[in-house]
Design a protein around this motif. Structure first.
Motif, short mmCIF file in Angstrom:
data_model
loop_
_atom_site.label_atom_id
_atom_site.label_comp_id
_atom_site.label_asym_id
_atom_site.label_seq_id
_atom_site.Cartn_x
_atom_site.Cartn_y
_atom_site.Cartn_z
N VAL A 45 0.84 -1.20 0.00
CA VAL A 45 0.00 0.00 0.00
C VAL A 45 0.88 1.25 0.00
CG1 VAL A 45 -1.67 1.35 1.33
CG2 VAL A 45 -1.98 -1.12 1.09
N GLU A 46 1.90 1.26 0.84
CA GLU A 46 2.77 2.44 0.93
C GLU A 46 3.56 2.67 -0.34
OE1 GLU A 46 5.01 1.65 4.46
OE2 GLU A 46 3.47 2.52 5.79
N LYS A 51 -1.55 3.29 9.96
CA LYS A 51 -1.55 4.54 10.71
C LYS A 51 -0.24 4.76 11.46
CE LYS A 51 -6.57 4.54 11.45
NZ LYS A 51 -7.65 4.41 12.47
N GLY A 52 0.65 3.79 11.35
CA GLY A 52 1.93 3.91 12.04
C GLY A 52 1.92 3.44 13.46
N GLU A 63 -7.84 -5.33 11.21
CA GLU A 63 -7.60 -4.28 12.20
C GLU A 63 -6.11 -4.04 12.42
OE1 GLU A 63 -9.84 -2.25 13.45
OE2 GLU A 63 -11.23 -3.31 12.11
N ALA A 64 -5.33 -5.11 12.41
CA ALA A 64 -3.88 -4.96 12.57
C ALA A 64 -3.30 -4.19 11.40
CB ALA A 64 -3.22 -6.34 12.69
N LEU A 65 -3.82 -4.43 10.19
CA LEU A 65 -3.33 -3.71 9.02
C LEU A 65 -3.70 -2.23 9.09
CD1 LEU A 65 -1.94 -3.56 6.29
CD2 LEU A 65 -4.06 -4.36 5.22
N LYS A 66 -4.94 -1.94 9.51
CA LYS A 66 -5.35 -0.54 9.63
C LYS A 66 -4.44 0.21 10.61
CE LYS A 66 -10.27 -1.38 8.67
NZ LYS A 66 -11.64 -1.40 9.26
N MET A 67 -4.13 -0.43 11.71
CA MET A 67 -3.26 0.21 12.70
C MET A 67 -1.85 0.39 12.16
SD MET A 67 -4.55 -1.73 16.18
CE MET A 67 -3.49 -0.76 17.25
N ALA A 68 -1.37 -0.63 11.42
CA ALA A 68 -0.03 -0.54 10.85
C ALA A 68 0.05 0.59 9.84
CB ALA A 68 0.35 -1.87 10.20
#
Length: 390
Positions: free
Chosen positions: A355-356, A380-381, A373-378
């Motif tokens: 994604v980045e 967001k840094g 959820e883990a990916l969403k948090m990742a």
């Protein structure tokens, strides 16, 4: 079949000038559309998978008579393999083989599966690139280069059908070909990528054409002085046992297996064996496996790139070996997450990177993530602190 027809086919084959088959028009359409797969089903028009999506060709549906007219000549085009292909098709209900066509002076290979379903014949064919891409072209993690430097052991590629396992292995073998002097031996059913020798001598043997079956091919292999071996798919106990023995005796062995993740591959391997053998198999894995690479293909948003792999890498570090020996498979996922400094990564880390780098759409990545959820948090840094695994 009339004798003169048989003689004509043999004559055509012997000079490598086979009469064009009717189905070759459909294979050419796949190449022209830059598709990856061709699907033929009675009652439906031909479909081509382009950029991950199946699309119908602009023509009518195929009836049963046309289907047989399209497919059956493929089983007979090579007189050396005709009897074997028909026998496997009739006994097993399906048969795999390679098919080659020319488009604008270039040769293209397809991995073909002809099968029966609900009393009808069907076909799915995967286009195989006529060149072997490198790690950068495939957008694979650079650590794969390090895995190619082992001189013995086993490396498994895990994933579902169509996840790009064969392409990744071909790229790894070709890296070895360009960087080391040795003998690469492959046993394939059928041969997909054909290699151009650089520093290595490369022998590719096709099951059914060059050797009767896999077990005989492996029996011959020990007398053929290979440094690196590709043994194809780990479908049964005998295949895995033979491959692990080759790894134990000083060869670097590559293979594929159907599993959804690197940690779940351990259970998939154990399922091939009776429970009484599980601890012995765990020991064999701990001492001989070097890495398990699991991957999935995703549609890309980068112009000129159709699909990219999200890759999970489990390297057999002392920690991974300890967990496997102690049957603590449920802790392997955590061990991968905290093993980034040693080259490991899970699907969450891989998807975040894609994604980045603007290779994959954020929403698509979240949809396919094992832990959204883990990916969403990742993304967001926010780093998720994992509990201790010991």
């Amino acid at each position: 079949m009339a004798t003169n027809v048989e003689e004509e086919k043999n004559h055509q084959y012997s000079f490598g000038k086979l009469k064009e088959l009717e189905i070759d028009k459909l294979f050419r359409a796949v190449v022209k559309l830059e598709g990856s797969d061709l699907h033929l089903k009675v009652g439906r028009p031909p479909h081509v998978r382009v950029a991950g999506s199946l699309r119908p060709l602009n023509r009518g549906p195929i009836d049963a008579e046309e289907m047989q007219r399209l497919i059956f000549p493929m089983l007979e085009v090579d007189p050396r393999l005709r009897e074997r292909r028909w026998r496997i098709f009739n006994e097993d209900g399906g048969v795999d083989f390679a098919h080659t066509i020319e488009v604008d002076g270039k040769t293209w290979r397809f991995r073909v599966n002809v099968f029966q379903q609900m009393g009808q014949v069907g076909l799915v064919a995967r286009r195989v690139n006529n060149w072997i891409p490198n790690f950068a072209d495939l957008h694979l993690p650079p650590v794969l280069e390090e895995l190619c430097k082992y001189d013995q052991g086993m490396i498994l590629l895990a994933g579902v059908t169509g996840s790009g396992k064969s392409t990744t292995i071909a790229s790894m073998l070709d890296w070895i070909n360009h960087n080391y002097r040795g003998h690469i031996l492959t046993l394939e059913d059928p041969i997909e990528f054909t290699f151009t020798e650089d520093k290595c001598i490369i022998n590719q043997r096709e099951i059914g054409q060059d050797v009767k079956d896999f077990m005989i091919g492996m029996k011959h292999a020990v007398r053929e002085d290979p440094d690196v071996m590709l043994v194809g798919e780990m479908r049964d106990r005998e295949t895995f046992e033979t491959a692990i023995q080759a790894a134990e005796t000083g060869h670097l062995v590559f293979g594929t297996i159907h599993a959804s993740s690197a940690p779940s591959t351990i259970g998939r391997i154990l399922d091939l064996f009776p429970e009484a053998m599980h601890q012995a198999i765990r020991s064999a894995l701990a001492f001989n496996m070097k890495a398990i690479i699991a991957q999935k293909l995703l549609p890309s948003i980068k112009p000129g790139v159709q699909r990219v792999p999200t890759v999970e890498i489990m390297i057999f570090t002392p920690m991974i070996k300890k967990l496997i020996l102690e049957s603590q498979d449920e802790k392997l996922a955590d061990a991968i997450r905290i093993g980034a400094k040693e080259g490991m990564q899970d699907f969450t880390m891989s998807l975040k990177d894609l994604v980045e780098r603007e290779l994959v759409d954020r929403q698509v990545a979240i949809e396919v993530a094992p832990n959204p959820e883990a990916l969403k948090m990742a993304l967001k840094g926010i780093e998720v602190k994992e509990p201790g695994i010991l």
